[in-house]
Design an enzyme around this catalytic site. Structure first.
Site, PDB file in Angstrom:
ATOM      1  N   PHE A   1       4.693  10.696  -1.567  1.00  0.00           N
ATOM      2  CA  PHE A   1       3.833  11.448  -1.917  1.00  0.00           C
ATOM      3  C   PHE A   1       3.048  11.755  -2.793  1.00  0.00           C
ATOM      4  O   PHE A   1       2.203  12.230  -2.708  1.00  0.00           O
ATOM      5  CB  PHE A   1       3.566  12.841  -0.603  1.00  0.00           C
ATOM      6  CG  PHE A   1       3.964  12.179   0.558  1.00  0.00           C
ATOM      7  CD1 PHE A   1       2.751  11.757   1.723  1.00  0.00           C
ATOM      8  CD2 PHE A   1       4.837  12.527   1.917  1.00  0.00           C
ATOM      9  CE1 PHE A   1       2.713  11.394   3.312  1.00  0.00           C
ATOM     10  CE2 PHE A   1       4.965  12.471   2.501  1.00  0.00           C
ATOM     11  CZ  PHE A   1       4.118  12.113   3.748  1.00  0.00           C
TER      12      PHE A   1
ATOM     13  N   HIS B   1       0.882  12.688  10.790  1.00  0.00           N
ATOM     14  CA  HIS B   1       0.438  12.073   9.446  1.00  0.00           C
ATOM     15  C   HIS B   1      -0.561  12.799   8.817  1.00  0.00           C
ATOM     16  O   HIS B   1      -1.435  12.594   8.572  1.00  0.00           O
ATOM     17  CB  HIS B   1       1.131  10.623   9.702  1.00  0.00           C
ATOM     18  CG  HIS B   1       1.785  10.538   8.525  1.00  0.00           C
ATOM     19  ND1 HIS B   1       0.905   9.955   6.902  1.00  0.00           N
ATOM     20  CD2 HIS B   1       2.637  10.066   7.862  1.00  0.00           C
ATOM     21  CE1 HIS B   1       1.501   9.090   5.902  1.00  0.00           C
ATOM     22  NE2 HIS B   1       2.545   9.577   6.243  1.00  0.00           N
TER      23      HIS B   1
ATOM     24  N   TYR C   1       4.741   4.261  -2.844  1.00  0.00           N
ATOM     25  CA  TYR C   1       3.708   3.519  -2.874  1.00  0.00           C
ATOM     26  C   TYR C   1       3.812   2.310  -3.971  1.00  0.00           C
ATOM     27  O   TYR C   1       4.994   2.700  -4.866  1.00  0.00           O
ATOM     28  CB  TYR C   1       3.092   4.528  -4.018  1.00  0.00           C
ATOM     29  CG  TYR C   1       2.466   5.439  -2.781  1.00  0.00           C
ATOM     30  CD1 TYR C   1       1.463   5.824  -2.279  1.00  0.00           C
ATOM     31  CD2 TYR C   1       3.064   7.235  -3.645  1.00  0.00           C
ATOM     32  CE1 TYR C   1       1.049   6.549  -1.530  1.00  0.00           C
ATOM     33  CE2 TYR C   1       2.581   8.290  -3.370  1.00  0.00           C
ATOM     34  CZ  TYR C   1       1.347   8.657  -2.445  1.00  0.00           C
ATOM     35  OH  TYR C   1       1.098   9.641  -1.695  1.00  0.00           O
TER      36      TYR C   1
ATOM     37  N   ASP D   1       8.562   4.691   2.853  1.00  0.00           N
ATOM     38  CA  ASP D   1       8.654   4.755   1.272  1.00  0.00           C
ATOM     39  C   ASP D   1       8.004   4.583   0.167  1.00  0.00           C
ATOM     40  O   ASP D   1       6.286   5.371   0.124  1.00  0.00           O
ATOM     41  CB  ASP D   1       9.066   3.253   1.808  1.00  0.00           C
ATOM     42  CG  ASP D   1       7.680   2.313   2.127  1.00  0.00           C
ATOM     43  OD1 ASP D   1       7.971   0.964   2.647  1.00  0.00           O
ATOM     44  OD2 ASP D   1       6.922   2.728   2.007  1.00  0.00           O
TER      45      ASP D   1
END
Length: 220
Positions: free
Chosen positions: A78, A187, A67, A65
């Site tokens: 990202f 990740h 920031y 989701d």
């Protein structure tokens, strides 16, 4: 909620916009944007799709989701606006691109340059309440973005899917591995990057796959 989405994606996803799940989501978002600070701005919710038309998708990167800090989210997973310090996960991504491809660390964390080359930077959840991570999860976005992934899987060929972390890895069931390339790793969060993100060489592998199918490489 006004739909700021290009016509190509509107046509591909037309059925999704009339589902009970999506209609309930729109009702929820109307209230959220009126009563709270929500990121990204409403006109940027579909920025990932608007920047990367369906027929131009060559690589898909799946985030969770947006920031949730001021000025960060602008609709690409990202990615952050130029004026914002890159978050730790994005710094790790840049470390890997430099190690893997030799490209210098970029001047800022805006990944629009990737999106404009056919990299779909898709969060599974497209909105979030300020300072409340995960606050818009399980409100209907996941159904919608799963359909985006299915449409690419069925309607395109030779797309590279970069699945980083357990959450993204679960999306593999939506993708036809006979038509596309799936690359999986840990990740890029500093908490997990050492378990296999750093050194995964996904950026050079993605380019090698694209070139093997007659496509130009991405300038990471």
């Amino acid at each position: 909620m006004q739909l700021h989405l290009n016509e190509g994606w509107k046509r591909r996803l037309a059925a999704s916009f009339s589902t009970p799940s999506y209609l309930k989501l729109v009702e929820f978002l109307d209230g959220e944007y009126q009563q709270h600070v929500i990121y990204p701005p409403q006109e940027s919710i579909f920025e990932a799709l608007n920047r990367c038309a369906f027929n131009e998708v060559r690589v898909v990167i799946i985030g969770q989701d947006p920031y949730h800090g001021p000025g960060q989210a602008h609709g690409l997973c990202f990615s952050v606006n130029e004026s914002v310090k890159p978050p730790p996960s994005l710094v790790t991504i840049f470390k890997e691109t430099k190690s893997d491809t030799g490209r210098a660390m970029p001047a800022n964390g805006n990944l629009t340059r990737w999106a404009d080359q056919g990299v779909l930077l898709l969060n599974a959840v497209l909105t979030v309440r300020a300072h409340e991570a995960g606050s818009h999860q399980k409100k209907g976005w996941e159904h919608f973005t799963d359909e985006v992934i299915r449409e690419i899987s069925v309607g395109r060929e030779n797309v590279v899917f970069l699945l980083w972390g357990n959450y993204a890895a679960k999306k593999a069931v939506l993708i036809d591995e006979h038509r596309h390339c799936i690359l999986r790793s840990a990740h890029p969060s500093p908490l997990s990057a050492y378990r296999g993100f750093l050194g995964n060489r996904h950026f050079s592998q993605a380019n090698a796959y694209l070139m093997s199918h007659g496509q130009a490489p991405i300038e990471w």
